[in-house]
Write an enzyme that holds these catalytic residues in place. Structure first.
Site, PDB file in Angstrom:
ATOM      1  N   GLU A  47       0.836  -1.199   0.000  1.00 51.54           N
ATOM      2  CA  GLU A  47       0.000   0.000   0.000  1.00 51.54           C
ATOM      3  C   GLU A  47       0.874   1.253   0.000  1.00 51.54           C
ATOM      4  O   GLU A  47       2.098   1.173   0.101  1.00 51.54           O
ATOM      5  CB  GLU A  47      -0.944  -0.040   1.213  1.00 51.54           C
ATOM      6  CG  GLU A  47      -1.860  -1.258   1.151  1.00 51.54           C
ATOM      7  CD  GLU A  47      -2.927  -1.303   2.229  1.00 51.54           C
ATOM      8  OE1 GLU A  47      -2.841  -0.559   3.229  1.00 51.54           O
ATOM      9  OE2 GLU A  47      -3.865  -2.110   2.062  1.00 51.54           O
ATOM     10  N   GLU A  58      -1.601 -10.370  -5.809  1.00 54.06           N
ATOM     11  CA  GLU A  58      -1.677 -11.201  -7.020  1.00 54.06           C
ATOM     12  C   GLU A  58      -0.844 -10.597  -8.142  1.00 54.06           C
ATOM     13  O   GLU A  58      -0.111 -11.292  -8.851  1.00 54.06           O
ATOM     14  CB  GLU A  58      -3.133 -11.322  -7.495  1.00 54.06           C
ATOM     15  CG  GLU A  58      -4.034 -12.092  -6.554  1.00 54.06           C
ATOM     16  CD  GLU A  58      -4.745 -11.199  -5.549  1.00 54.06           C
ATOM     17  OE1 GLU A  58      -4.128 -10.247  -5.040  1.00 54.06           O
ATOM     18  OE2 GLU A  58      -5.915 -11.472  -5.264  1.00 54.06           O
TER      19      GLU A  58
HETATM   20  N1  THU Z   1      -5.882  -6.953  -1.848  1.00 48.88           N
HETATM   21  C1  THU Z   1      -5.040  -7.886  -2.386  1.00 48.88           C
HETATM   22  O1  THU Z   1      -3.813  -7.746  -2.319  1.00 48.88           O
HETATM   23  N2  THU Z   1      -5.594  -8.963  -2.983  1.00 48.88           N
HETATM   24  C2  THU Z   1      -6.918  -9.279  -2.964  1.00 48.88           C
HETATM   25  O2  THU Z   1      -7.310 -10.312  -3.477  1.00 48.88           O
HETATM   26  C3  THU Z   1      -7.876  -8.356  -2.336  1.00 48.88           C
HETATM   27  C4  THU Z   1      -7.324  -7.035  -1.941  1.00 48.88           C
HETATM   28  C5  THU Z   1      -5.299  -5.829  -1.098  1.00 48.88           C
HETATM   29  C6  THU Z   1      -5.363  -4.468  -1.706  1.00 48.88           C
HETATM   30  C7  THU Z   1      -5.292  -3.583  -0.466  1.00 48.88           C
HETATM   31  O3  THU Z   1      -3.938  -3.432  -0.070  1.00 48.88           O
HETATM   32  C8  THU Z   1      -5.993  -4.383   0.603  1.00 48.88           C
HETATM   33  O4  THU Z   1      -5.960  -5.724   0.141  1.00 48.88           O
HETATM   34  C9  THU Z   1      -7.429  -3.975   0.877  1.00 48.88           C
HETATM   35  O5  THU Z   1      -8.146  -3.896  -0.298  1.00 48.88           O
END
Ligand code: THU
Length: 131
Positions: A47, A58
């Protein structure tokens, strides 16, 4: 994919979740890609203070595989150590649409529940200029 490889892939996704940088959402995710060359490439969500720059686990894993020279992938495991289960977002599904070889998506929840999807099931009729 045999069960040993599946276990290794899930273990790699769990391990990667430990490196997630998610101070804003507090939602940690790990992912691991099994490439056709037999190698596993992992990723975590990263983030940023500028929220929109965040990248999902992913895509980090898939791009890392490609960058290491793995051109085809056959399975992707995703793990989140807290609820809800990490079903991949639309952007990641579109990225998954390229470079897969009849790929399998394995989703592992915090309670170790496992769901498996053929990629085509979670993104039918995807946009793909390579076809
Ligand atoms: N996120 C992922 O990395 N993969 C997912 O399958 C769902 C969401 C992350 C993005 C963000 O950093 C946090 O999870 C909340 O959305």
């Amino acid at each position: 994919m045999n069960s040993t490889m599946r276990d290794r892939l899930i273990a790699a996704a769990k391990n990667a979740a430990g490196n997630a940088y998610a101070p804003y959402s507090k939602y940690r995710v790990g992912a691991a890609v099994l490439a056709e060359n037999g190698e596993i490439y992992s990723g975590c969500n990263v983030e940023n203070s500028s929220y929109g720059l965040t990248i999902c686990a992913e895509r980090v894993a898939l791009f890392g595989a490609r960058c290491a020279g793995a051109t085809k992938w056959i399975a992707l495991a995703i793990y989140a150590p807290q609820p809800p289960v990490p079903l991949p977002c639309g952007a990641c599904r579109q990225v998954m649409a390229e470079g897969g070889n009849a790929p399998l998506v394995i989703v592992v929840g915090h309670d170790d529940t496992i769901r498996e999807f053929a990629f085509k099931e979670i993104l039918p009729h995807s946009f793909d200029m390579t076809m």
